[in-house]
Enzyme design. Structure first.
Site, PDB file in Angstrom:
ATOM      1  N   GLU A   1       0.892  -1.346  -0.156  1.00 32.74           N
ATOM      2  CA  GLU A   1       0.013  -0.086   0.060  1.00 32.74           C
ATOM      3  C   GLU A   1       0.987   1.273   0.046  1.00 32.74           C
ATOM      4  OE1 GLU A   1      -4.167  -1.686   2.176  1.00 32.74           O
ATOM      5  OE2 GLU A   1      -2.174  -1.626   3.480  1.00 32.74           O
TER       6      GLU A   1
ATOM      7  N   CYS B   1       3.513   8.537   1.328  1.00 31.96           N
ATOM      8  CA  CYS B   1       4.042   7.554   2.103  1.00 31.96           C
ATOM      9  C   CYS B   1       4.213   6.316   1.178  1.00 31.96           C
ATOM     10  CB  CYS B   1       2.893   7.438   3.447  1.00 31.96           C
ATOM     11  SG  CYS B   1       3.342   6.315   4.546  1.00 31.96           S
TER      12      CYS B   1
ATOM     13  N   CYS C   1       6.685  -6.785   6.932  1.00 25.47           N
ATOM     14  CA  CYS C   1       7.821  -6.437   7.660  1.00 25.47           C
ATOM     15  C   CYS C   1       8.328  -7.709   8.250  1.00 25.47           C
ATOM     16  CB  CYS C   1       7.634  -5.191   8.328  1.00 25.47           C
ATOM     17  SG  CYS C   1       9.001  -4.474   9.339  1.00 25.47           S
TER      18      CYS C   1
HETATM   19  N1  SAH Z   1       9.402   0.365   9.641  1.00 25.41           N
HETATM   20  C1  SAH Z   1       9.766   1.786   9.944  1.00 25.41           C
HETATM   21  C2  SAH Z   1       8.842   2.596   8.992  1.00 25.41           C
HETATM   22  C3  SAH Z   1       7.495   2.210   8.857  1.00 25.41           C
HETATM   23  S1  SAH Z   1       6.363   2.559  10.054  1.00 25.41           S
HETATM   24  C4  SAH Z   1       9.578   2.176  11.264  1.00 25.41           C
HETATM   25  O1  SAH Z   1       9.218   1.239  11.973  1.00 25.41           O
HETATM   26  O2  SAH Z   1      10.068   3.394  11.445  1.00 25.41           O
HETATM   27  C5  SAH Z   1       6.034   4.185  10.078  1.00 25.41           C
HETATM   28  C6  SAH Z   1       6.006   4.834  11.371  1.00 25.41           C
HETATM   29  O3  SAH Z   1       4.368   4.353  11.891  1.00 25.41           O
HETATM   30  C7  SAH Z   1       6.599   4.206  12.574  1.00 25.41           C
HETATM   31  O4  SAH Z   1       7.013   5.269  13.507  1.00 25.41           O
HETATM   32  C8  SAH Z   1       5.576   3.301  13.342  1.00 25.41           C
HETATM   33  O5  SAH Z   1       6.120   3.354  14.472  1.00 25.41           O
HETATM   34  C9  SAH Z   1       4.337   3.972  13.219  1.00 25.41           C
HETATM   35  N2  SAH Z   1       3.438   3.194  13.477  1.00 25.41           N
HETATM   36  C10 SAH Z   1       3.055   1.800  13.246  1.00 25.41           C
HETATM   37  N3  SAH Z   1       1.878   1.410  13.775  1.00 25.41           N
HETATM   38  C11 SAH Z   1       1.245   2.418  14.243  1.00 25.41           C
HETATM   39  C12 SAH Z   1      -0.056   2.524  14.711  1.00 25.41           C
HETATM   40  N4  SAH Z   1      -0.855   1.548  14.827  1.00 25.41           N
HETATM   41  N5  SAH Z   1      -0.280   3.816  14.976  1.00 25.41           N
HETATM   42  C13 SAH Z   1       0.473   4.818  14.785  1.00 25.41           C
HETATM   43  N6  SAH Z   1       1.561   4.810  14.523  1.00 25.41           N
HETATM   44  C14 SAH Z   1       1.963   3.637  14.221  1.00 25.41           C
HETATM   45 FE1  SF4 Z   2       7.976  -0.373  11.361  1.00 25.62          FE
HETATM   46 FE2  SF4 Z   2       7.622  -2.007  13.278  1.00 25.62          FE
HETATM   47 FE3  SF4 Z   2       5.429  -1.775  11.784  1.00 25.62          FE
HETATM   48 FE4  SF4 Z   2       7.935  -2.937  10.632  1.00 25.62          FE
HETATM   49  S1  SF4 Z   2       6.607  -3.886  12.219  1.00 25.62           S
HETATM   50  S2  SF4 Z   2       6.885  -1.527   9.778  1.00 25.62           S
HETATM   51  S3  SF4 Z   2       9.504  -1.677  11.738  1.00 25.62           S
HETATM   52  S4  SF4 Z   2       6.538  -0.447  12.844  1.00 25.62           S
END
Ligand code: SAH
Ligand code: SF4
Length: 393
Positions: A116, A129, A136
């Site tokens: 997505e 984004c 992941c």
């Molecule tokens: N894997 C990378 C980038 C993708 S996640 C990372 O973890 O940084 C992008 C952002 O969304 C990250 O800061 C993650 O912690 C946040 N995120 C993930 N799940 C979320 C949720 N349910 N609510 C709010 N932010 C969330």
């Molecule tokens: Fe980012 Fe963790 Fe979600 Fe992977 S599992 S996309 S590292 S927040």
């Protein structure tokens, strides 16, 4: 021991060539690789570099999808291009538009996998984004993507292709009447905050961002691109030294005990290892602060004490703290902190001299907000019990 979902690229080869076995996708070829390919294809032009800039201009700045439209390239050279290359970008299989204008695209990739991409329009900018992996391998317990079992790295072309397909959908290309120089771009910023951990797919992400930043490519300023990582410590400095874009860290907790549960990669590189690395980050300056992302989870990481601990931990690091109200998803084991709690937390941080914006959730009605991404057809989901077992083992 952190359990990880296997990465399927380890045993599945993603086809790089078309099914006829001959043509290479020109989208996502790095400068160096394309120069070599053009030369192999027989374009033995003394002005090969200029030729490449022209081709890139058509592909990335004008959005053409057919070699025959490359008007300033000779017929002969176009025929060579047609014989050797294809112009492939991922296919949009579903598009949803939120009440707030956010657009979520579900894309089908080679091999049938899905990812997505989300476009978030704002008054002064439009942020895309993008995803770097299908699923992941990390299993952050508050993230929907982390519950997806199927994982593979995206190719450079699939990463840059997300920008192209969004620009097509938004009709964000210059026309005769309006050159993009005069008309602000709809898509002005890119964040690597979709599905996947970009630092586990570093080379493909780097090559894609080179094309995104190249003046003959998408031509976005490096300051308009942000890479977010959960904390893959050995790779972090390369974001500054090799890509040069902005860096965001998914911090989310102020003790190892809590962070181990929320972001299990913390068991491999803990808070102190992560912060030491950030103190030595190559591009550290007040004008290029590191963003600390902090998801607000009710009763888990949102106390005044947490806020004070956070300030102490990051002392000396030019930083901005981005507070993200938790976005719920079906079966999520957490609740969002109340607005009062989030505001109180933000005030403590703000009073300590840090910028502490609260991220406004976007596209919630179409499950497009941070951490809600997960391709709809991927139905197999780990149970809450499984997640808890994994993070506690
Ligand atoms: N894997 C990378 C980038 C993708 S996640 C990372 O973890 O940084 C992008 C952002 O969304 C990250 O800061 C993650 O912690 C946040 N995120 C993930 N799940 C979320 C949720 N349910 N609510 C709010 N932010 C969330
Ligand atoms: Fe980012 Fe963790 Fe979600 Fe992977 S599992 S996309 S590292 S927040």
């Amino acid at each position: 021991m952190i359990k990880q979902t296997p990465l399927i690229n380890d045993f599945v080869t993603v086809p790089r060539r078309k099914s006829d076995g001959l043509k290479l996708n020109i989208i996502g070829q790095s400068r160096q690789s394309l120069l070599e390919q053009l030369s192999i294809a027989g374009i033995r032009d003394e002005h090969l570099k200029m030729r490449l800039d022209q081709i890139w201009g058509w592909l990335y700045q004008k959005g053409i999808t057919d070699f025959s439209q490359m008007k300033n390239i000779s017929k002969e050279a176009r025929a060579v291009l047609e014989n050797h290359f294809v112009i492939n970008i991922p296919q949009i299989v579903k598009k949803e538009i939120s009440r707030d204008g956010t657009r979520k695209y579900l894309l089908k990739l080679t091999g049938g996998h899905e990812v997505e991409t989300v476009f978030i329009p704002e008054v002064d900018r439009g942020t895309l984004c993008i995803s770097s992996q299908v699923g992941c391998t990390l299993t952050c317990s508050f993230c929907h993507t982390g519950t997806q079992k199927l994982v593979r790295n995206l190719t450079t072309s699939e990463i840059i292709g997300q920008i192209l397909l969004a620009r097509h959908d938004l009709q964000d290309w210059p026309t005769k009447e309006k050159s993009l120089a005069r008309q602000p771009r709809k898509l002005s910023n890119v964040v690597l905050m979709g599905m996947g951990e970009p630092l586990y797919n570093f080379e493909a992400v780097k090559d894609a961002m080179y094309i995104a930043m190249d003046p003959s490519g998408i031509s976005l300023s490096r300051r308009r691109i942000t890479l977010s990582t959960s904390g893959v410590v050995p790779e972090i400095s390369k974001v500054g030294s090799e890509i040069g874009c902005m860096l965001a860290i998914s911090f989310h907790a102020t003790t190892d005990e809590v962070r181990n549960n929320l972001v299990p990669i913390n068991k491999r590189w803990n808070i102190s290892a992560l912060l030491n690395e950030l103190r030595n980050y190559p591009r550290l300056s007040n004008s290029e602060r590191i963003t600390f992302e902090y998801v607000m989870l009710k009763g888990i990481n949102d106390s005044d004490e947490d806020a004070r601990r956070l300030i102490n931990l990051i002392k000396g690091i030019p930083a901005k703290i981005n507070l993200i109200p938790f976005n719920e998803w079906p079966g999520a084991p957490y609740k969002r902190s109340s607005n009062n709690r989030i505001n109180a937390f933000a005030t403590i941080i703000h009073n300590a001299g840090y910028s502490s914006p609260i991220r406004r959730p976007r596209g919630e009605d179409i499950m497009a907000a941070c951490g809600q991404l997960k391709s709809v057809t991927e139905r197999e989901r780990k149970s809450k019990k499984q997640i808890i077992q994994e993070i506690t083992s």
